[in-house]
Design a protein around this motif. Sequence first.
Motif: not given
Length: 283
Positions: A149-153, A176-180, A192-195, A240-244
């Motif tokens: 969770h810390l890594f993701d955030h 912590t791991e969620t954006v709007r 989170g998870g695979p992300c 990858r996350v930025i593309v998503l």
Amino acid sequence: MDHEKDQTMICKDRDLVIILMILALFIGATIELSEGSTFAGIVLFAIAAILITQIKLPVTNSFESSARYLILGIFIIIADIAYNLKKGSTLGTLDTMTFFFGLSLMAYGTNRPQLKHIGIFGSYISGIFLPLYFVFYILFEKYSIEFIHLFDHYLILLPTVTIVNLFGIPLEIIATETVRLSGVEPMTIVIGGPCSGLYSMFLLIGIVVGYSRIEKMDLNKTLYLTIFVILIAYISNLVRVIVLYTTAYLYGIDTMLMVHTHIGWIIFAVVAGGIMYLMDIKR
């Protein structure tokens, strides 16, 4: 003699690249069959099977047939299936990589050199992935260690949100791991998870370890390559996350989910191919 040696090295390099492509295709096919398109998964498996026939590596004493590896691979796959049937659970990432490990051992236990080389690479890749997955995703969760969770955030969510905000995409952190995100439609996205990108990182570390063992690279070079791979895997996942984010902002959640299914293994294949090339020229 020098000409023959050069030709042998060219063939060997070509075969190693093909082996890596086959492994990437198998991983991509597995992801497609479990999360994406069944048709795409079958096509990827078919391409991998065709590529296997193009490998011309000779038989060597270090790859002699061993029935015990074949039997062990079959046992691992049957045991995993039996466990899931008994628990009534669905197959997940751990099961997929367990199957991959079992299939790799089965390939290594045959008397075909093409399958043996794929098997030994696959065994190293899955053999590295499985204990890392167990530590970071099972052991840490069991003892309430918040590393993921810390890594993701801090290392995924914050950097990517900062970057896309610079380009005028309205992205707001709400957990912590969620954006709007407010794009063509309002939506919330969970990172989170695979992300986290750790799956690809584990796989790439396995490639480095497998390659270094097969090519008998010295320990220092292997450590440097491992650190390099971790850095490249991390940066690739940020991309990858930025593309998503961008896809969701421009085209909506459905298109983003479709891209999410395919983009991970495609980036993995490209990055893994580049790393394999670098390892070969630095050998």
